[in-house]
Design an enzyme around this catalytic site. Structure first.
Site, PDB file in Angstrom:
ATOM      1  N   ASP A  58       0.843  -1.166   0.103  1.00 54.15           N
ATOM      2  CA  ASP A  58      -0.090  -0.015  -0.156  1.00 54.15           C
ATOM      3  C   ASP A  58       0.807   1.136  -0.033  1.00 54.15           C
ATOM      4  O   ASP A  58       1.645   1.347   0.944  1.00 54.15           O
ATOM      5  CB  ASP A  58      -0.819   0.216   1.165  1.00 54.15           C
ATOM      6  CG  ASP A  58      -1.842   1.197   1.407  1.00 54.15           C
ATOM      7  OD1 ASP A  58      -2.938   0.988   0.780  1.00 54.15           O
ATOM      8  OD2 ASP A  58      -1.333   2.192   1.768  1.00 54.15           O
ATOM      9  N   TYR A  64       2.856  10.056   0.058  1.00 49.25           N
ATOM     10  CA  TYR A  64       3.978   9.335   1.061  1.00 49.25           C
ATOM     11  C   TYR A  64       5.389   9.312   0.635  1.00 49.25           C
ATOM     12  O   TYR A  64       6.193   9.310   1.365  1.00 49.25           O
ATOM     13  CB  TYR A  64       3.518   7.609   1.130  1.00 49.25           C
ATOM     14  CG  TYR A  64       2.241   7.531   1.698  1.00 49.25           C
ATOM     15  CD1 TYR A  64       1.570   8.193   2.505  1.00 49.25           C
ATOM     16  CD2 TYR A  64       1.675   6.216   1.552  1.00 49.25           C
ATOM     17  CE1 TYR A  64       0.386   8.146   2.955  1.00 49.25           C
ATOM     18  CE2 TYR A  64       0.473   5.575   2.036  1.00 49.25           C
ATOM     19  CZ  TYR A  64      -0.203   6.607   2.802  1.00 49.25           C
ATOM     20  OH  TYR A  64      -1.366   6.285   3.375  1.00 49.25           O
ATOM     21  N   LYS A  93      -2.949   5.921  -4.093  1.00 46.09           N
ATOM     22  CA  LYS A  93      -4.046   6.932  -3.783  1.00 46.09           C
ATOM     23  C   LYS A  93      -3.909   8.175  -4.603  1.00 46.09           C
ATOM     24  O   LYS A  93      -2.865   8.540  -4.815  1.00 46.09           O
ATOM     25  CB  LYS A  93      -4.028   7.116  -2.280  1.00 46.09           C
ATOM     26  CG  LYS A  93      -4.236   5.806  -1.538  1.00 46.09           C
ATOM     27  CD  LYS A  93      -4.099   6.022   0.096  1.00 46.09           C
ATOM     28  CE  LYS A  93      -3.933   4.796   0.872  1.00 46.09           C
ATOM     29  NZ  LYS A  93      -2.508   4.339   0.742  1.00 46.09           N
TER      30      LYS A  93
END
Length: 318
Positions: A52, A57, A87
């Site tokens: 993930d 990030y 995402k």
């Protein structure tokens, strides 16, 4: 020998996805790229096949490099053996920016597609964000219909096999289901014994939306969590009786709620412990004790992006 991790079967449009129920998170704060890349390779050796990440990030590039190295080293036969989630960052939460944002992530990951693409937050930023928290005038409501149209386009183009959301409330999901041509297959949200989100989890189950839990250990050692899960006397007593760790009891509880989860650790032994939760179970009495676990507030958006009336309203619904 690496532990086998069970899979959940998800249906999104004409794609059937087999998603491992435990994924390795790569959320910030990261260490350094080489250390983090090495951690992904160790995770693959330990049996992890679900990873993930997110544009915000800063981990997409090293994750992509690690997957490429894993194939080269023979740890996996091909990219198809891993399940990759990334995402949509809130700065790109506009219809015409969704596909370009995913293409940017794919370049970072060195991949032709991701297995799951999700809307990271249920709001958008009104411009480029270089650091957080952001000025409150930057946080704007999400134009859900147009943004979800962009997500559906990612699916139609084959850039994402599955599409979903993160941190959406029951009301938001209901609104989305009323306009979606391709329904969201997944809602990623905070969940642990200290934040059980039963109403939202039950709603998702009733609507056929799978839940993936982040911070299943309560977010200890992070700026938005605390250590009440790992330091819980309730979980510690259960762990001692079973010869397990407190963390394993928490992860097993999350798994028994019928959800998948994303864990984060660069420690090889803890990586192995985190997937050693499938050949035992909690008793009804133990589940009853955990159901009365003292609840804290959710990982609030205000603690991440800054205070704002919109954020407060969303936090209250979570």
């Amino acid at each position: 020998m690496a532990k086998a991790i069970p899979e959940i079967i998800l249906s999104c449009g004409n794609d059937i996805l087999a998603m491992p129920v435990i994924g390795m998170g790569t959320a910030y704060p990261a260490a350094d790229p080489e250390t983090d890349k090495a951690a992904v390779l160790e995770a693959i050796k330990a049996g992890y096949r679900h990873f993930d990440t997110a544009l915000v990030y800063g981990s997409e590039k090293y994750l992509g490099q690690a997957i490429s190295d894993a194939v080269r080293l023979g740890l996996i036969k091909s990219r198809s053996e891993v399940f990759i989630t990334t995402k949509l960052f809130a700065s790109f939460a506009e219809k015409d920016l969704v596909v370009p944002a995913l293409n940017m992530s794919l370049r970072n990951l060195q991949l032709e597609y991701v297995d799951m693409y999700i809307i990271h937050w249920p709001f958008k930023f009104g411009g480029e964000v270089k650091s957080m928290p952001v000025a409150k005038e930057m946080v704007l409501p999400l134009d859900l219909k147009s943004v979800w149209g962009g997500m559906e386009e990612c699916k139609r183009l084959g850039l994402a096999r599955g599409i979903g959301v993160s941190n959406f409330t029951c009301n938001m999901l209901q609104d989305l289901l009323s306009i979606a041509k391709i329904p969201p297959v997944l809602n990623q949200l905070e969940m642990s014994p200290a934040w059980q989100t039963k109403k939202l989890n039950d709603f998702c189950k009733a609507k056929g939306i799978h839940v993936t839990a982040y911070s299943p250990l309560g977010g200890a050692n992070s700026r938005v969590g605390d250590d009440r899960v790992l330091c819980s006397n309730i979980l510690e007593d259960i762990a001692k009786a079973k010869g397990k760790t407190t963390a394993q009891v928490s992860l097993r509880w999350v798994y028994e709620q019928g959800v998948s989860m994303v864990t984060k650790s660069n420690n090889k032994e803890r990586m192995k412990q985190n997937v050693d939760i499938f050949d035992w179970s909690l008793t009804d009495e133990e589940l009853e004790k955990i159901s009365h676990f003292p609840q804290r507030k959710a990982v609030t958006f205000a603690s991440i992006v800054g205070p704002h009336d919109l954020i407060v309203d969303i936090d209250a619904q979570l």
